[in-house]
Scaffold this motif. Structure first.
Motif, PDB file in Angstrom:
ATOM      1  N   ALA A  84       0.834  -1.205   0.000  1.00  0.00           N
ATOM      2  CA  ALA A  84       0.000   0.000   0.000  1.00  0.00           C
ATOM      3  C   ALA A  84       0.868   1.254   0.000  1.00  0.00           C
ATOM      4  CB  ALA A  84      -0.920  -0.006   1.219  1.00  0.00           C
ATOM      5  N   VAL A  85       2.014   1.187   0.661  1.00  0.00           N
ATOM      6  CA  VAL A  85       2.926   2.336   0.716  1.00  0.00           C
ATOM      7  C   VAL A  85       3.776   2.430  -0.538  1.00  0.00           C
ATOM      8  CG1 VAL A  85       4.861   3.379   1.953  1.00  0.00           C
ATOM      9  CG2 VAL A  85       3.015   2.294   3.236  1.00  0.00           C
ATOM     10  N   THR A  86       4.435   1.336  -0.902  1.00  0.00           N
ATOM     11  CA  THR A  86       5.411   1.391  -1.988  1.00  0.00           C
ATOM     12  C   THR A  86       4.780   1.516  -3.372  1.00  0.00           C
ATOM     13  OG1 THR A  86       5.518  -1.043  -2.031  1.00  0.00           O
ATOM     14  CG2 THR A  86       7.122   0.105  -0.664  1.00  0.00           C
ATOM     15  N   ILE A  87       3.652   0.843  -3.602  1.00  0.00           N
ATOM     16  CA  ILE A  87       3.018   0.919  -4.924  1.00  0.00           C
ATOM     17  C   ILE A  87       2.475   2.319  -5.182  1.00  0.00           C
ATOM     18  CG2 ILE A  87       1.163   0.052  -6.387  1.00  0.00           C
ATOM     19  CD1 ILE A  87       3.477  -1.898  -5.981  1.00  0.00           C
ATOM     20  N   TYR A 121      -3.672  12.832  -9.571  1.00  0.00           N
ATOM     21  CA  TYR A 121      -2.487  12.050  -9.184  1.00  0.00           C
ATOM     22  C   TYR A 121      -2.785  11.131  -8.007  1.00  0.00           C
ATOM     23  CZ  TYR A 121       0.487  14.920 -12.213  1.00  0.00           C
ATOM     24  OH  TYR A 121       1.069  15.537 -13.295  1.00  0.00           O
ATOM     25  N   ILE A 122      -3.502  11.656  -7.009  1.00  0.00           N
ATOM     26  CA  ILE A 122      -3.796  10.865  -5.813  1.00  0.00           C
ATOM     27  C   ILE A 122      -4.685   9.662  -6.149  1.00  0.00           C
ATOM     28  CG2 ILE A 122      -4.999  10.879  -3.588  1.00  0.00           C
ATOM     29  CD1 ILE A 122      -4.084  13.803  -3.275  1.00  0.00           C
ATOM     30  N   ASN A 167      -6.305   2.372   3.374  1.00  0.00           N
ATOM     31  CA  ASN A 167      -4.859   2.554   3.559  1.00  0.00           C
ATOM     32  C   ASN A 167      -4.184   3.088   2.306  1.00  0.00           C
ATOM     33  OD1 ASN A 167      -3.595   1.430   6.287  1.00  0.00           O
ATOM     34  ND2 ASN A 167      -5.401   0.206   5.831  1.00  0.00           N
ATOM     35  N   THR A 168      -4.527   2.570   1.149  1.00  0.00           N
ATOM     36  CA  THR A 168      -3.901   3.064  -0.082  1.00  0.00           C
ATOM     37  C   THR A 168      -4.268   4.518  -0.335  1.00  0.00           C
ATOM     38  OG1 THR A 168      -5.719   2.028  -1.319  1.00  0.00           O
ATOM     39  CG2 THR A 168      -3.626   0.846  -1.258  1.00  0.00           C
ATOM     40  N   PHE A 169      -5.458   4.930   0.046  1.00  0.00           N
ATOM     41  CA  PHE A 169      -5.841   6.334  -0.122  1.00  0.00           C
ATOM     42  C   PHE A 169      -5.001   7.227   0.787  1.00  0.00           C
ATOM     43  CE2 PHE A 169      -8.555  10.034   0.937  1.00  0.00           C
ATOM     44  CZ  PHE A 169      -8.638  10.584  -0.335  1.00  0.00           C
ATOM     45  N   VAL A 170      -4.778   6.780   2.010  1.00  0.00           N
ATOM     46  CA  VAL A 170      -3.955   7.547   2.951  1.00  0.00           C
ATOM     47  C   VAL A 170      -2.538   7.714   2.406  1.00  0.00           C
ATOM     48  CG1 VAL A 170      -2.913   7.563   5.243  1.00  0.00           C
ATOM     49  CG2 VAL A 170      -5.294   6.866   4.970  1.00  0.00           C
ATOM     50  N   TYR A 171      -1.938   6.619   1.951  1.00  0.00           N
ATOM     51  CA  TYR A 171      -0.550   6.676   1.513  1.00  0.00           C
ATOM     52  C   TYR A 171      -0.408   7.357   0.157  1.00  0.00           C
ATOM     53  CZ  TYR A 171      -0.482   3.397   5.332  1.00  0.00           C
ATOM     54  OH  TYR A 171      -0.667   2.809   6.569  1.00  0.00           O
ATOM     55  N   ALA A 172      -1.447   7.291  -0.670  1.00  0.00           N
ATOM     56  CA  ALA A 172      -1.426   8.048  -1.928  1.00  0.00           C
ATOM     57  C   ALA A 172      -1.440   9.548  -1.637  1.00  0.00           C
ATOM     58  CB  ALA A 172      -2.620   7.656  -2.799  1.00  0.00           C
ATOM     59  N   SER A 173      -2.235   9.957  -0.642  1.00  0.00           N
ATOM     60  CA  SER A 173      -2.304  11.370  -0.252  1.00  0.00           C
ATOM     61  C   SER A 173      -0.971  11.836   0.318  1.00  0.00           C
ATOM     62  CB  SER A 173      -3.415  11.575   0.783  1.00  0.00           C
ATOM     63  OG  SER A 173      -4.668  11.140   0.286  1.00  0.00           O
ATOM     64  N   LEU A 174      -0.372  11.001   1.167  1.00  0.00           N
ATOM     65  CA  LEU A 174       0.929  11.350   1.743  1.00  0.00           C
ATOM     66  C   LEU A 174       2.024  11.356   0.682  1.00  0.00           C
ATOM     67  CD1 LEU A 174       0.734   9.275   5.050  1.00  0.00           C
ATOM     68  CD2 LEU A 174       0.628  11.761   4.849  1.00  0.00           C
ATOM     69  N   ALA A 175       1.930  10.437  -0.284  1.00  0.00           N
ATOM     70  CA  ALA A 175       2.922  10.390  -1.364  1.00  0.00           C
ATOM     71  C   ALA A 175       2.862  11.659  -2.197  1.00  0.00           C
ATOM     72  CB  ALA A 175       2.683   9.161  -2.243  1.00  0.00           C
ATOM     73  N   TYR A 176       1.644  12.156  -2.462  1.00  0.00           N
ATOM     74  CA  TYR A 176       1.504  13.392  -3.228  1.00  0.00           C
ATOM     75  C   TYR A 176       2.131  14.561  -2.475  1.00  0.00           C
ATOM     76  CZ  TYR A 176      -0.552  17.316  -5.722  1.00  0.00           C
ATOM     77  OH  TYR A 176      -0.718  18.487  -6.429  1.00  0.00           O
ATOM     78  N   LEU A 177       1.893  14.609  -1.173  1.00  0.00           N
ATOM     79  CA  LEU A 177       2.470  15.686  -0.362  1.00  0.00           C
ATOM     80  C   LEU A 177       3.997  15.637  -0.415  1.00  0.00           C
ATOM     81  CD1 LEU A 177       2.191  18.003   1.666  1.00  0.00           C
ATOM     82  CD2 LEU A 177       2.004  16.292   3.488  1.00  0.00           C
ATOM     83  N   ILE A 285      -6.800  13.527   5.086  1.00  0.00           N
ATOM     84  CA  ILE A 285      -7.410  14.855   4.924  1.00  0.00           C
ATOM     85  C   ILE A 285      -6.380  15.952   5.148  1.00  0.00           C
ATOM     86  CG2 ILE A 285      -9.107  16.451   5.891  1.00  0.00           C
ATOM     87  CD1 ILE A 285     -10.847  13.977   6.518  1.00  0.00           C
ATOM     88  N   ILE A 286      -5.579  15.809   6.192  1.00  0.00           N
ATOM     89  CA  ILE A 286      -4.539  16.811   6.475  1.00  0.00           C
ATOM     90  C   ILE A 286      -3.532  16.867   5.326  1.00  0.00           C
ATOM     91  CG2 ILE A 286      -2.586  17.363   7.983  1.00  0.00           C
ATOM     92  CD1 ILE A 286      -4.256  16.219  10.305  1.00  0.00           C
ATOM     93  N   ALA A 287      -3.163  15.701   4.785  1.00  0.00           N
ATOM     94  CA  ALA A 287      -2.199  15.651   3.685  1.00  0.00           C
ATOM     95  C   ALA A 287      -2.744  16.347   2.450  1.00  0.00           C
ATOM     96  CB  ALA A 287      -1.844  14.199   3.361  1.00  0.00           C
ATOM     97  N   ILE A 288      -4.023  16.132   2.140  1.00  0.00           N
ATOM     98  CA  ILE A 288      -4.621  16.751   0.952  1.00  0.00           C
ATOM     99  C   ILE A 288      -4.726  18.263   1.119  1.00  0.00           C
ATOM    100  CG2 ILE A 288      -6.741  16.931  -0.404  1.00  0.00           C
ATOM    101  CD1 ILE A 288      -7.183  13.961   0.092  1.00  0.00           C
TER     102      ILE A 288
END
Length: 302
Positions: A84-87, A121-122, A167-177, A285-288
């Motif tokens: 979920a994090v790396t992909i 992107y997210i 989880n993938t939504f959370v890490y996608a948001s953090l990855a964008y940040l 939400i905070i990341a977005i």
């Protein structure tokens, strides 16, 4: 509509990059195999030894089989979090590539709102992450079937799918940040390598909670990875724990859950699933919000 086209473009770019997809699958299989072979054997032996300490009329062969199944399901939950994090970070490399090639600057010069570009992107990283995690779950279940272990129920599959999506939504948001601060693909690749290595420790995947210092455990409980791994472990290991510790006091199973990061204890109380869901959503939400605010005022290279 603009978000849809950007989302579709990013997913197609990831899928058409056959080398990236191949290594995503290969790394998943390598990590899964290594964890099952090395960590799996070690943890299984520890469980069997713990069961023998209680004495009584126990079936050693059955205990070994149940312990193997328990550890393998615990490992599978950890692999789902790693993916979920790396992909999602791998897919987000498209954004870094776009900035490096000045395409992102062109997107920002159009009338399209930056929040829609961010979501493009997210969401692409989110959807690709879900797909790869579901593939991981399927491969894991095939392995369990080949080993003669019981399969997850339909209800368990649905629960895990929802947890994977969250989880993938959370890490996608953090990855964008994080991608907003990286300006070259080589730097992003280095960051991905570092995070891919650390996520196993942050989620108490490579080392159980009992092997980590108390101060480190407190820090990990403030991060989303541990909570994401814990919620998946609950679903993956519930039936295995019941079988493995059948006939023993309930505290034995509870102790295992706490020691192996299935249950997260804070201030003497077990963290509920509802709290974990809200905790993870808060991170997303905070990341977005932070990403949109930062992107509005940043200067792009072009």
């Amino acid at each position: 509509m603009e978000t849809y086209y950007l989302l579709k473009r990013n997913i197609l770019l990831y899928i058409r990059d056959h080398v990236s997809v191949f290594f995503s699958v290969l790394s998943m299989l390598i990590v899964l195999a290594l964890m099952v072979i090395f960590l799996g054997n070690m943890n299984s032996e520890n469980i069997v030894e713990a069961l023998e300490q209680y004495g009584g009329m126990r079936d050693t062969k059955l205990d070994e089989k149940n312990a193997d199944y328990l550890v393998q399901m615990w490992t599978l939950a950890g692999i789902l979090i790693v993916n979920a994090v790396t992909i999602t970070m791998t897919v987000m490399s498209t954004m870094v590539r776009d900035e490096e090639g000045s395409r992102l600057a062109s997107f920002y010069m159009t009338p399209v709102k930056r929040v829609k570009i961010a979501l493009g992107y997210i969401l692409s990283a989110w959807i690709a992450g879900i797909g790869m995690c579901v593939l991981t779950l399927f491969i894991g279940e095939v392995y369990m079937w080949l080993c003669g272990h019981p399969l997850l129920t339909v209800s368990d599959f649905l629960k895990l799918f929802g947890m994977i999506a969250l989880n993938t939504f959370v890490y996608a948001s953090l990855a964008y940040l994080m991608a907003l601060f990286i300006h070259s693909e080589s730097a992003w690749g280095s960051l991905l390598t570092i995070i891919g290595t650390l996520v196993g420790f942050v989620g108490a995947i490579y080392l159980p909670m009992t092997m980590l210092p108390e101060g480190v455990c407190k820090v990990l409980k403030c991060l989303p990875v541990l909570h994401g791994a814990a919620m998946m472990r609950v679903v993956c290991t519930q039936a295995a724990i019941d079988e493995t510790f059948a006939g023993l006091p309930e505290i034995v199973g509870d102790t295992f859950r706490e020691q192996m990061g299935v249950s997260i204890i804070m201030d003497g109380r077990e963290i509920s699933l509802q709290y974990q869901i809200l905790f993870l959503l808060a991170y997303a939400i905070i990341a977005i919000i932070a990403s949109v605010w930062i992107s509005k005022g940043r200067k792009l290279r072009g």
